[in-house]
Design an enzyme around this catalytic site. Structure first.
Site, PDB file in Angstrom:
ATOM      1  N   ARG A  19      -9.254   0.967   9.751  1.00 12.28           N
ATOM      2  CA  ARG A  19      -8.921  -0.497  10.098  1.00 12.28           C
ATOM      3  C   ARG A  19     -10.007  -0.887  10.869  1.00 12.28           C
ATOM      4  O   ARG A  19      -9.942  -2.401  11.066  1.00 12.28           O
ATOM      5  CB  ARG A  19      -7.467  -0.415  10.498  1.00 12.28           C
ATOM      6  CG  ARG A  19      -6.459  -0.490   9.666  1.00 12.28           C
ATOM      7  CD  ARG A  19      -5.171  -0.609  10.839  1.00 12.28           C
ATOM      8  NE  ARG A  19      -4.034  -1.248  10.364  1.00 12.28           N
ATOM      9  CZ  ARG A  19      -3.058  -0.545   9.924  1.00 12.28           C
ATOM     10  NH1 ARG A  19      -3.016   0.736   9.567  1.00 12.28           N
ATOM     11  NH2 ARG A  19      -1.878  -1.423   9.424  1.00 12.28           N
ATOM     12  N   ARG A  22      11.359  -5.913   4.174  1.00 13.06           N
ATOM     13  CA  ARG A  22      11.230  -4.666   4.040  1.00 13.06           C
ATOM     14  C   ARG A  22      12.070  -3.682   4.755  1.00 13.06           C
ATOM     15  O   ARG A  22      12.329  -3.956   6.073  1.00 13.06           O
ATOM     16  CB  ARG A  22       9.502  -4.286   4.319  1.00 13.06           C
ATOM     17  CG  ARG A  22       9.167  -2.630   4.296  1.00 13.06           C
ATOM     18  CD  ARG A  22       7.570  -2.576   4.233  1.00 13.06           C
ATOM     19  NE  ARG A  22       7.134  -2.641   5.405  1.00 13.06           N
ATOM     20  CZ  ARG A  22       5.633  -2.646   5.678  1.00 13.06           C
ATOM     21  NH1 ARG A  22       5.018  -2.178   4.658  1.00 13.06           N
ATOM     22  NH2 ARG A  22       5.397  -2.936   6.973  1.00 13.06           N
ATOM     23  N   ARG A  33      11.618  -1.828  10.452  1.00 15.63           N
ATOM     24  CA  ARG A  33      10.624  -1.276  11.516  1.00 15.63           C
ATOM     25  C   ARG A  33      10.520  -2.379  12.637  1.00 15.63           C
ATOM     26  O   ARG A  33      10.521  -3.505  12.330  1.00 15.63           O
ATOM     27  CB  ARG A  33       9.232  -0.988  10.669  1.00 15.63           C
ATOM     28  CG  ARG A  33       9.214   0.341  10.043  1.00 15.63           C
ATOM     29  CD  ARG A  33       8.045   0.434   9.203  1.00 15.63           C
ATOM     30  NE  ARG A  33       6.677  -0.260   9.888  1.00 15.63           N
ATOM     31  CZ  ARG A  33       5.628  -0.170   9.319  1.00 15.63           C
ATOM     32  NH1 ARG A  33       5.433   0.491   8.094  1.00 15.63           N
ATOM     33  NH2 ARG A  33       4.404  -0.743   9.812  1.00 15.63           N
ATOM     34  N   ARG A  90       0.506  -8.975  13.476  1.00 16.79           N
ATOM     35  CA  ARG A  90      -0.235  -7.928  12.489  1.00 16.79           C
ATOM     36  C   ARG A  90      -1.124  -8.404  11.578  1.00 16.79           C
ATOM     37  O   ARG A  90      -2.228  -7.919  11.389  1.00 16.79           O
ATOM     38  CB  ARG A  90       0.793  -6.954  11.935  1.00 16.79           C
ATOM     39  CG  ARG A  90       1.539  -6.297  12.911  1.00 16.79           C
ATOM     40  CD  ARG A  90       2.700  -5.570  12.296  1.00 16.79           C
ATOM     41  NE  ARG A  90       2.413  -4.469  11.294  1.00 16.79           N
ATOM     42  CZ  ARG A  90       3.285  -4.248  10.256  1.00 16.79           C
ATOM     43  NH1 ARG A  90       4.265  -4.708  10.207  1.00 16.79           N
ATOM     44  NH2 ARG A  90       2.835  -3.396   9.300  1.00 16.79           N
ATOM     45  N   LYS A 131       0.773  -1.393   0.101  1.00 21.21           N
ATOM     46  CA  LYS A 131      -0.032   0.002  -0.204  1.00 21.21           C
ATOM     47  C   LYS A 131       0.849   1.277   0.046  1.00 21.21           C
ATOM     48  O   LYS A 131       0.695   2.262  -0.887  1.00 21.21           O
ATOM     49  CB  LYS A 131      -0.969   0.242   1.180  1.00 21.21           C
ATOM     50  CG  LYS A 131      -1.853  -1.065   1.325  1.00 21.21           C
ATOM     51  CD  LYS A 131      -2.886  -0.821   2.476  1.00 21.21           C
ATOM     52  CE  LYS A 131      -2.336  -0.970   3.761  1.00 21.21           C
ATOM     53  NZ  LYS A 131      -1.890  -2.135   4.411  1.00 21.21           N
TER      54      LYS A 131
HETATM   55  P1  AMP Z   1       1.172   0.633   9.178  1.00 23.67           P
HETATM   56  O1  AMP Z   1       2.326   1.480   8.822  1.00 23.67           O
HETATM   57  O2  AMP Z   1      -0.034   1.073   8.356  1.00 23.67           O
HETATM   58  O3  AMP Z   1       1.349  -0.867   8.935  1.00 23.67           O
HETATM   59  O4  AMP Z   1       0.773   0.901  10.790  1.00 23.67           O
HETATM   60  C1  AMP Z   1       1.694   0.546  11.764  1.00 23.67           C
HETATM   61  C2  AMP Z   1       0.968   0.389  12.967  1.00 23.67           C
HETATM   62  O5  AMP Z   1       0.217   1.602  13.369  1.00 23.67           O
HETATM   63  C3  AMP Z   1      -0.254  -0.541  13.065  1.00 23.67           C
HETATM   64  O6  AMP Z   1       0.230  -1.994  13.318  1.00 23.67           O
HETATM   65  C4  AMP Z   1      -1.012   0.047  14.058  1.00 23.67           C
HETATM   66  O7  AMP Z   1      -0.439  -0.278  15.531  1.00 23.67           O
HETATM   67  C5  AMP Z   1      -0.797   1.369  13.939  1.00 23.67           C
HETATM   68  N1  AMP Z   1      -1.908   1.954  13.111  1.00 23.67           N
HETATM   69  C6  AMP Z   1      -1.731   2.485  11.693  1.00 23.67           C
HETATM   70  N2  AMP Z   1      -2.919   2.662  11.396  1.00 23.67           N
HETATM   71  C7  AMP Z   1      -4.028   2.509  12.398  1.00 23.67           C
HETATM   72  C8  AMP Z   1      -5.427   2.531  12.352  1.00 23.67           C
HETATM   73  N3  AMP Z   1      -6.103   2.944  11.236  1.00 23.67           N
HETATM   74  N4  AMP Z   1      -5.822   2.076  13.409  1.00 23.67           N
HETATM   75  C9  AMP Z   1      -5.263   1.659  14.615  1.00 23.67           C
HETATM   76  N5  AMP Z   1      -3.899   1.484  14.572  1.00 23.67           N
HETATM   77  C10 AMP Z   1      -3.425   1.937  13.512  1.00 23.67           C
END
Ligand code: AMP
Length: 248
Positions: free
Chosen positions: A120, A159, A192, A203, A45
């Site tokens: 989400r 990644r 990360r 996740r 994404k």
């Molecule tokens: P991402 O970079 O989108 O993979 O997000 C990394 C982490 O941020 C996720 O595993 C969650 O802990 C938190 N996070 C990101 N977006 C959301 C969301 N919309 N709702 C809740 N937690 C989020």
């Protein structure tokens, strides 16, 4: 709808008048370009969002990036989010929705937005509907990129991300030219914490339990377009580009 927006938001009117002038395109030209990029962790994404942002001049709003920015700045919100992110859990809805609400006050989002990693949960999706309705808008399309679990795990495991600008690399297929240094901004390229193997599985499970139901939610409203995330980066982009082009 326009008159109401012009009255309520003032400067927004300017943008929406431009929208009215865009004749001859499919979709509803009365609406600004609000899209959701939806899919499991590791499906690409972020990579695609960067390209779409450039191709269509959309504001890219990634809640993960927003949380990481808070983390870097050591804000209270960042400290709170870290405790969830480190174990691959979702940050509570009220915190996440509040952060998106603040971000949506920035003028770069008024003429359209590409949401990445948000919503989400169903509660987040409903809040997004409300936030858009407040400005007389609604989502144009939800772009659902999907791939099987083994593909996601392989991608997450390799990644690498830039700590400074968020650029994404793959240690095997697309490493930075100089190891550890971002090609784009010269920042530090790192893995990360939540891309470590023990957090990856969690996740993906959280995604399947809490986020995947959104596919039905949006499909029921005729907003979901499915895209095969196993294609190459260029092929996925081309599929996305066509959908966005048609929906605009
Ligand atoms: P991402 O970079 O989108 O993979 O997000 C990394 C982490 O941020 C996720 O595993 C969650 O802990 C938190 N996070 C990101 N977006 C959301 C969301 N919309 N709702 C809740 N937690 C989020």
């Amino acid at each position: 709808m326009y008159l109401l927006q012009i009255e309520v938001f003032g400067p927004l009117g300017q943008f929406n008048l431009q929208e009215i002038d865009r004749g001859g395109v499919q979709g509803d030209p009365a609406l600004a370009d609000y899209f959701v990029l939806f899919g499991p962790p590791g499906v690409g994404k972020g990579t695609q969002a960067e390209r779409l942002k450039k191709g269509f001049n959309l504001a890219h709003v990634s809640t993960g990036d927003l949380f990481r920015d808070h983390l870097k700045r050591e804000t209270e919100l960042g400290k709170l989010a870290k405790s969830y992110m480190d174990r691959g859990a979702l940050v509570p809805d009220d915190v996440t929705i509040g952060m998106v609400r603040e971000r949506m006050k920035e003028p770069d989002t008024w003429n359209g937005m590409l949401l990445d990693g948000f919503p989400r949960t169903i509660a987040q999706a409903e809040s997004l509907d409300d936030l858009l309705a407040e400005r007389g808008e609604r989502l144009k399309q939800v772009l659902f990129i999907n791939a099987p679990k083994p593909v996601l795990l392989a991608r997450l495991g390799n990644r690498l991300s830039c700590r400074q600008c968020g650029a994404i690399y793959n240690a095997n297929t697309q490493p930075p030219k100089v190891p550890g240094v971002c090609d784009v901004c010269g920042g530090e390229v790192y893995q990360r914490a939540d891309d470590r193997p023990e957090v990856q599985l969690r996740r993906i499970d959280v995604y399947l339990e809490q986020t995947m139901p959104l596919a039905d939610y949006y499909e029921g409203r005729g907003l979901l377009t499915k895209i095969d995330g196993e294609q190459s980066i260029d092929e996925v982009y081309e599929s996305l580009r066509q959908v966005v082009e048609r929906a605009k």
